[in-house]
Design an enzyme around this catalytic site. Structure first.
Site, PDB file in Angstrom:
ATOM      1  N   SER A  10     -99.443  10.690  -0.240  1.00 58.04           N
ATOM      2  CA  SER A  10     -99.884   9.399  -0.647  1.00 58.04           C
ATOM      3  C   SER A  10     -98.734   8.408  -0.644  1.00 58.04           C
ATOM      4  O   SER A  10     -97.556   8.766  -0.682  1.00 58.04           O
ATOM      5  CB  SER A  10    -100.556   9.567  -1.886  1.00 58.04           C
ATOM      6  OG  SER A  10    -101.631  10.152  -1.943  1.00 58.04           O
ATOM      7  N   CYS A  11     -99.018   7.014  -0.675  1.00 61.18           N
ATOM      8  CA  CYS A  11     -98.122   5.881  -0.937  1.00 61.18           C
ATOM      9  C   CYS A  11     -97.548   6.202  -2.276  1.00 61.18           C
ATOM     10  O   CYS A  11     -98.408   6.480  -3.342  1.00 61.18           O
ATOM     11  CB  CYS A  11     -98.810   4.628  -0.875  1.00 61.18           C
ATOM     12  SG  CYS A  11     -97.977   3.356  -0.097  1.00 61.18           S
ATOM     13  N   PRO A  12     -96.285   6.140  -2.717  1.00 61.41           N
ATOM     14  CA  PRO A  12     -95.211   5.709  -1.659  1.00 61.41           C
ATOM     15  C   PRO A  12     -94.317   6.768  -1.374  1.00 61.41           C
ATOM     16  O   PRO A  12     -93.253   6.741  -0.970  1.00 61.41           O
ATOM     17  CB  PRO A  12     -94.464   4.710  -2.644  1.00 61.41           C
ATOM     18  CG  PRO A  12     -94.364   5.371  -4.161  1.00 61.41           C
ATOM     19  CD  PRO A  12     -95.789   6.047  -4.013  1.00 61.41           C
ATOM     20  N   GLU A  13     -94.922   8.162  -1.330  1.00 66.08           N
ATOM     21  CA  GLU A  13     -94.009   9.338  -1.059  1.00 66.08           C
ATOM     22  C   GLU A  13     -93.235   9.411   0.198  1.00 66.08           C
ATOM     23  O   GLU A  13     -92.082   9.705   0.224  1.00 66.08           O
ATOM     24  CB  GLU A  13     -95.056  10.567  -1.346  1.00 66.08           C
ATOM     25  CG  GLU A  13     -95.407  10.834  -2.865  1.00 66.08           C
ATOM     26  CD  GLU A  13     -96.363  11.968  -2.929  1.00 66.08           C
ATOM     27  OE1 GLU A  13     -95.696  12.961  -2.557  1.00 66.08           O
ATOM     28  OE2 GLU A  13     -97.522  12.054  -3.389  1.00 66.08           O
TER      29      GLU A  13
ATOM     30  N   GLY B 288    -101.766   6.504  -6.043  1.00 67.06           N
ATOM     31  CA  GLY B 288    -101.130   5.721  -4.822  1.00 67.06           C
ATOM     32  C   GLY B 288    -101.870   4.343  -4.442  1.00 67.06           C
ATOM     33  O   GLY B 288    -101.650   3.815  -3.506  1.00 67.06           O
TER      34      GLY B 288
END
Lengths: 70, 363
Positions: A10-13, B288
């Protein structure tokens, strides 16, 4: 070469993974980053270029492979 | 200045477009400062399907259908449609419900918060502090290894669940409206014509999919990576709606009110507005993306985001059935969050901290 697999995170991983790798990359090694979405590609490419890396992008079955050189 | 515009023009223009479309929807019949509100609109859909009994907030909002379909169409066209799922789905469902409980305490998602600020509602500026604080805490968890884990590639059928459900809803609204509940008074009864709302949703869904607009992500990325492009998008939405409201005030002769009191569908119960949006900020960082981003991702093939949206719909039903949602101020009442609502908000905060501590990426 530093290898990072940020596919399907998932963002921002993905970007965080790259940021941490760039921070630790005192030797100036090449970084290879695997991504699965256009969004992560845009963010990581922009970040790496801003950090002074030259980024090459290759499309793959799973998404994208970025190779970053400084 | 030249490089600023070169790097950010797409985000600034996106903000202007979203602000204008939202403002147009209020002129066409949506409640004031509610051109878009992902939380309120999902809540209205939840009510229209009979999940909750709050008669004043029941309507199938075509804007939501449009956003999902717009994101779906453009993601297909741009080869950005990717069916994935499997990243902590049950947890995402619960987090989605908590996002909704927090948003409905404040009376708006982050998008409506921005529109309320542009409409002169000072309560939303106070609540913004809670949103930023929640994102800040989320950033601390992310920097310490927070992760809900990887998703996995899925068959196309998983990726089209959100667009198919949206189409079915649209079909039922047009051909079998008697199956649904519709408000006869209150915010649920105030809406733009169905086709206008649908087109507005499509436009904003397309913009959201291409520019990745995310209200939590924008502030998060500014904090974590010093990337400010999405912040400019948020500011341009505020400025656009502010200017549009000022022009409207000038034309109608009714001055715009910059105040805490007398704002449409709002209350001044600041503490719980701040806590509500703290929950939205923190949970959105964990997920997210903010509610708007979750809708766009659901349209782009993410089963995890669709599960989150379903969690939000259930969260909305819980909010109203259990009396957790904030009440808007009116002539006879100051409105605000009930005691039960306050307790549940605190429970949500505690739960989120436990999630933040427990969900760490394996080294």
């Amino acid at each position: 070469m530093i290898k990072l697999d940020a596919r399907n995170l998932s963002c921002p991983e993905p970007l965080l993974m790259l940021k941490n790798a760039i921070k630790k990359n005192k030797q100036g090694e090449d970084i290879c980053l695997l991504l699965s979405s256009q969004n992560a590609l845009e963010n990581c490419k922009r970040f790496a270029e801003k950090a002074g890396y030259t980024v090459s992008v290759a499309e793959a079955e799973y998404g994208y492979q970025l190779v970053m050189k400084i | 200045m030249k490089s600023f515009i070169k790097n950010n023009w797409a985000y600034i223009l996106s903000g202007v477009a979203i602000g204008l479309v939202a403002f147009a929807l209020t002129l066409l019949g949506n409640p004031a400062n509610m051109g878009f509100c992902i939380a309120c609109f999902l809540r209205d859909i939840s009510g229209s399907l009979g999940f909750h009994g709050a008669k004043v907030v029941q309507y199938v909002r075509p804007e939501i259908i449009g956003i999902v379909m717009g994101a779906f169409a453009i993601s297909l066209l741009k080869r950005d449609f990717k069916p994935t799922a499997g990243s902590a789905p049950a947890l995402r469902f619960v987090l989605g419900a908590m996002v909704m409980i927090g948003a409905l305490a404040f009376l708006g998602c982050p998008l409506r918060m921005v529109l309320r600020i542009g409409g002169g509602d000072l309560n939303a500026i106070i609540a913004l502090l809670g949103f930023i604080a929640g994102i800040g805490v989320g950033v601390i968890f992310l920097n310490n290894g927070f992760s809900l884990g990887r998703s996995y590639d899925q068959p196309k059928a998983e990726g089209v669940v959100a667009p198919v459900i949206s189409l079915v809803l649209l079909f039922v609204v047009i051909f079998f409206p008697a199956l649904l509940l519709f408000s006869e008074s209150g915010p649920g009864s105030m809406h733009a014509p169905i086709w206008a709302a649908l087109v507005a949703g499509l436009i904003v869904g397309i913009i959201g999919q291409r520019t990745r607009v995310c209200f939590a992500g924008g502030i998060r990325d500014a904090m974590m990576f010093k990337q400010f492009h999405m912040v400019w998008c948020l500011l341009s939405i505020i400025i656009t709606t502010l200017v549009a409201n000022l022009i409207k005030a000038n034309i109608t002769g009714t001055p715009m009110s910059f105040s805490f009191d007398g704002q449409p569908v709002a209350h001044s119960d600041h503490i719980w507005s701040v806590v509500g949006l703290f929950i939205v900020g923190l949970a959105s960082v964990f997920l997210g993306g903010c509610p708007f981003r979750q809708l766009v991702l659901a349209g782009s093939g993410s089963g995890d985001s669709m599960v989150t949206v379903l969690g939000m719909i259930v969260g909305a039903a819980l909010s109203h059935n259990l009396g957790l949602a904030g009440a808007a101020a009116n002539a006879t009442s100051a409105g605000g969050v009930s005691d039960t609502g306050s307790i549940v908000l605190i429970v949500c905060v505690v739960f989120l901290f436990i999630v933040g501590i427990c969900c760490r990426r394996k080294a």
